[in-house]
Scaffold this motif. Structure first.
Motif, PDB file in Angstrom:
ATOM      1  N   GLU A   5      51.821 -16.116 -13.674  1.00 49.11           N
ATOM      2  CA  GLU A   5      52.400 -15.803 -15.145  1.00 49.11           C
ATOM      3  C   GLU A   5      51.295 -14.952 -15.633  1.00 49.11           C
ATOM      4  OE1 GLU A   5      52.045 -18.981 -13.924  1.00 49.11           O
ATOM      5  OE2 GLU A   5      50.526 -19.880 -14.941  1.00 49.11           O
ATOM      6  N   VAL A   6      49.986 -14.636 -15.410  1.00 47.95           N
ATOM      7  CA  VAL A   6      49.210 -14.036 -16.086  1.00 47.95           C
ATOM      8  C   VAL A   6      48.500 -12.886 -15.270  1.00 47.95           C
ATOM      9  CG1 VAL A   6      48.306 -16.318 -17.195  1.00 47.95           C
ATOM     10  CG2 VAL A   6      47.233 -15.565 -15.158  1.00 47.95           C
ATOM     11  N   ALA A   7      48.613 -12.980 -13.957  1.00 44.57           N
ATOM     12  CA  ALA A   7      48.201 -11.550 -13.280  1.00 44.57           C
ATOM     13  C   ALA A   7      48.941 -11.468 -11.868  1.00 44.57           C
ATOM     14  CB  ALA A   7      46.735 -11.824 -13.138  1.00 44.57           C
ATOM     15  N   SER A   8      48.333 -10.412 -11.237  1.00 48.91           N
ATOM     16  CA  SER A   8      48.945 -10.013  -9.770  1.00 48.91           C
ATOM     17  C   SER A   8      47.537  -9.819  -9.124  1.00 48.91           C
ATOM     18  CB  SER A   8      49.908  -9.166  -9.790  1.00 48.91           C
ATOM     19  OG  SER A   8      51.222  -9.181 -10.428  1.00 48.91           O
ATOM     20  N   LEU A   9      47.594 -10.043  -7.938  1.00 42.82           N
ATOM     21  CA  LEU A   9      46.427  -9.848  -7.072  1.00 42.82           C
ATOM     22  C   LEU A   9      47.087  -9.094  -6.000  1.00 42.82           C
ATOM     23  CD1 LEU A   9      43.520 -10.306  -6.233  1.00 42.82           C
ATOM     24  CD2 LEU A   9      44.092 -12.397  -5.237  1.00 42.82           C
ATOM     25  N   PHE A  10      46.598  -7.947  -5.606  1.00 42.89           N
ATOM     26  CA  PHE A  10      46.851  -7.082  -4.596  1.00 42.89           C
ATOM     27  C   PHE A  10      45.889  -7.135  -3.312  1.00 42.89           C
ATOM     28  CE2 PHE A  10      50.585  -5.341  -6.572  1.00 42.89           C
ATOM     29  CZ  PHE A  10      50.241  -5.135  -7.902  1.00 42.89           C
ATOM     30  N   ILE A  11      46.142  -7.371  -2.015  1.00 38.09           N
ATOM     31  CA  ILE A  11      45.214  -7.469  -1.164  1.00 38.09           C
ATOM     32  C   ILE A  11      45.489  -6.562  -0.070  1.00 38.09           C
ATOM     33  CG2 ILE A  11      43.878  -8.984   0.581  1.00 38.09           C
ATOM     34  CD1 ILE A  11      44.553 -11.287  -1.638  1.00 38.09           C
ATOM     35  N   PRO A  12      45.072  -5.463   0.358  1.00 34.26           N
ATOM     36  CA  PRO A  12      45.332  -4.701   1.647  1.00 34.26           C
ATOM     37  C   PRO A  12      45.351  -5.371   2.959  1.00 34.26           C
ATOM     38  CG  PRO A  12      43.348  -3.979   0.939  1.00 34.26           C
ATOM     39  CD  PRO A  12      43.622  -5.039  -0.038  1.00 34.26           C
ATOM     40  N   ALA A  13      45.733  -4.834   4.172  1.00 32.92           N
ATOM     41  CA  ALA A  13      45.983  -5.385   5.194  1.00 32.92           C
ATOM     42  C   ALA A  13      44.699  -5.762   5.907  1.00 32.92           C
ATOM     43  CB  ALA A  13      46.747  -4.343   6.268  1.00 32.92           C
ATOM     44  N   ARG A  53      41.976  -6.521   4.165  1.00 33.04           N
ATOM     45  CA  ARG A  53      41.452  -7.645   3.259  1.00 33.04           C
ATOM     46  C   ARG A  53      39.827  -7.198   2.958  1.00 33.04           C
ATOM     47  NH1 ARG A  53      41.832 -13.079   3.404  1.00 33.04           N
ATOM     48  NH2 ARG A  53      40.658 -13.135   5.130  1.00 33.04           N
ATOM     49  N   LYS A  54      39.474  -6.060   3.066  1.00 30.23           N
ATOM     50  CA  LYS A  54      37.926  -5.686   2.728  1.00 30.23           C
ATOM     51  C   LYS A  54      37.952  -5.446   0.971  1.00 30.23           C
ATOM     52  CE  LYS A  54      36.743  -4.103   7.225  1.00 30.23           C
ATOM     53  NZ  LYS A  54      35.930  -5.137   7.621  1.00 30.23           N
ATOM     54  N   SER A  55      39.036  -5.378   0.434  1.00 27.57           N
ATOM     55  CA  SER A  55      39.017  -5.443  -1.024  1.00 27.57           C
ATOM     56  C   SER A  55      40.185  -5.984  -1.709  1.00 27.57           C
ATOM     57  CB  SER A  55      39.002  -3.928  -1.438  1.00 27.57           C
ATOM     58  OG  SER A  55      40.341  -3.317  -1.008  1.00 27.57           O
ATOM     59  N   SER A  56      40.078  -6.040  -2.991  1.00 26.52           N
ATOM     60  CA  SER A  56      41.394  -6.912  -3.720  1.00 26.52           C
ATOM     61  C   SER A  56      41.120  -6.217  -5.067  1.00 26.52           C
ATOM     62  CB  SER A  56      41.239  -8.254  -3.441  1.00 26.52           C
ATOM     63  OG  SER A  56      40.126  -8.759  -4.276  1.00 26.52           O
ATOM     64  N   THR A  57      42.580  -6.209  -5.636  1.00 25.19           N
ATOM     65  CA  THR A  57      42.644  -5.616  -6.867  1.00 25.19           C
ATOM     66  C   THR A  57      43.340  -6.745  -7.840  1.00 25.19           C
ATOM     67  OG1 THR A  57      42.667  -3.481  -6.422  1.00 25.19           O
ATOM     68  CG2 THR A  57      43.444  -3.956  -8.468  1.00 25.19           C
ATOM     69  N   LEU A  58      42.645  -7.071  -8.794  1.00 29.56           N
ATOM     70  CA  LEU A  58      43.284  -7.978 -10.021  1.00 29.56           C
ATOM     71  C   LEU A  58      43.963  -6.884 -10.757  1.00 29.56           C
ATOM     72  CD1 LEU A  58      43.475 -10.787 -11.415  1.00 29.56           C
ATOM     73  CD2 LEU A  58      41.459 -10.183 -12.712  1.00 29.56           C
ATOM     74  N   SER A  59      45.234  -7.391 -11.196  1.00 33.30           N
ATOM     75  CA  SER A  59      46.061  -6.385 -12.258  1.00 33.30           C
ATOM     76  C   SER A  59      46.317  -7.365 -13.219  1.00 33.30           C
ATOM     77  CB  SER A  59      47.385  -5.872 -11.300  1.00 33.30           C
ATOM     78  OG  SER A  59      47.991  -5.092 -12.481  1.00 33.30           O
ATOM     79  N   LEU A  60      46.066  -6.943 -14.649  1.00 33.89           N
ATOM     80  CA  LEU A  60      46.401  -7.765 -15.812  1.00 33.89           C
ATOM     81  C   LEU A  60      47.368  -6.670 -16.597  1.00 33.89           C
ATOM     82  CD1 LEU A  60      42.751  -8.644 -16.868  1.00 33.89           C
ATOM     83  CD2 LEU A  60      44.277 -10.287 -15.549  1.00 33.89           C
ATOM     84  N   PRO A  61      48.504  -7.324 -16.704  1.00 36.23           N
ATOM     85  CA  PRO A  61      49.893  -6.488 -17.247  1.00 36.23           C
ATOM     86  C   PRO A  61      49.599  -6.433 -18.809  1.00 36.23           C
ATOM     87  CG  PRO A  61      50.671  -8.359 -16.508  1.00 36.23           C
ATOM     88  CD  PRO A  61      49.145  -8.436 -16.063  1.00 36.23           C
ATOM     89  N   ARG A  62      49.617  -5.281 -19.668  1.00 37.55           N
ATOM     90  CA  ARG A  62      49.741  -5.264 -21.020  1.00 37.55           C
ATOM     91  C   ARG A  62      48.510  -6.217 -21.767  1.00 37.55           C
ATOM     92  NH1 ARG A  62      53.483  -2.968 -23.121  1.00 37.55           N
ATOM     93  NH2 ARG A  62      53.613  -4.286 -25.108  1.00 37.55           N
TER      94      ARG A  62
END
Lengths: 112, 110
Positions: free
Chosen positions: B58-66, B68-77
């Motif tokens: 409900e607060v964020a999304s987490l994107f992890i590529p195949a 897994r050497k990096s990740s991106t936290l996405s905070l909408p609005r």
């Protein structure tokens, strides 16, 4: 349910003294970890206790010690305080391995 | 123990989407990626955890590529109350000896 409770919230001590900080974990949580946070170093892991046994230990001198009681409450002790021990000390509890850690509000220790 | 690298600071404006990327090149097979948020003089608060691909709550999304050497936290609005320090952690199994970096200090401007 109640969160992680740390006491006291603020503490001022003199160099050379010793201090004991307390942490009451969330009910049912058996893992308690302690961290030191300073502006320049960020959060540094001190130690973790699980069911009254120290399971992991960070790279801190022997002046830093801890223990956990049968009710999972934990204390950490710092002896012979130094000015550099001034920091926010945080306690976190969790159910166990690889589960979400819940932090208390910390104890702000100032050594003068 | 896997070490993480993330930007020291970021600036944003209310209503924008914020993406904070974390590098963890030596992540191990059984490591999970976890993000925490911390406000001044408070303990860190769990935001999200993932192992691979994408996780959303409900607060964020987490994107992890195949790889897994990096990740991106996405905070909408984001809003002004999202101004905080965000920590990326890699934690394995029952090893609580977490390595916390200095985190990313996010400033949300009006």
């Amino acid at each position: 349910k109640a969160g992680v409770t740390q006491t006291p919230r603020y503490l001022i001590k003199t160099r050379g003294q010793q201090v004991t900080l307390s942490c009451s974990p969330i009910s049912g949580h058996r893992s308690v970890s302690w961290y030191q946070q300073t502006p320049g170093q960020g959060l540094q892991f001190l130690f973790e206790y699980f069911s009254e046994t120290q399971r992991n230990k960070g790279n801190f001198p022997g002046r830093f010690s801890g223990r956990q009681f049968s009710n999972s409450r934990s204390e950490m002790n710092v002896s012979t305080l130094e000015l550099g021990d001034s920091a926010l000390y945080l306690c976190a509890s969790s159910l166990g391995a690889n589960t979400e850690a819940f932090f208390g509000q910390g104890t702000r220790l100032t050594v003068v | 123990l896997a070490k993480t690298t993330q930007p020291i600071s970021m600036d944003s404006y209310e209503g924008q989407e914020v993406n904070i990327t974390c590098s963890h090149n030596n992540i191990a097979t059984n490591d999970y990626i976890t993000w925490y948020q911390q406000f001044p003089s408070q303990g860190p608060r769990f935001i999200i955890q993932g192992y691979k691909t994408k996780v959303t709550n409900e607060v964020a999304s987490l994107f992890i590529p195949a790889d897994r050497k990096s990740s991106t936290l996405s905070l909408p609005r984001v809003s002004l109350s999202d101004t905080a320090v965000y920590y990326c952690l890699v934690m394995a199994g029952n090893n609580r000896k977490l390595i916390w970096g200095l985190g990313t200090s996010l400033a949300v401007n009006p």
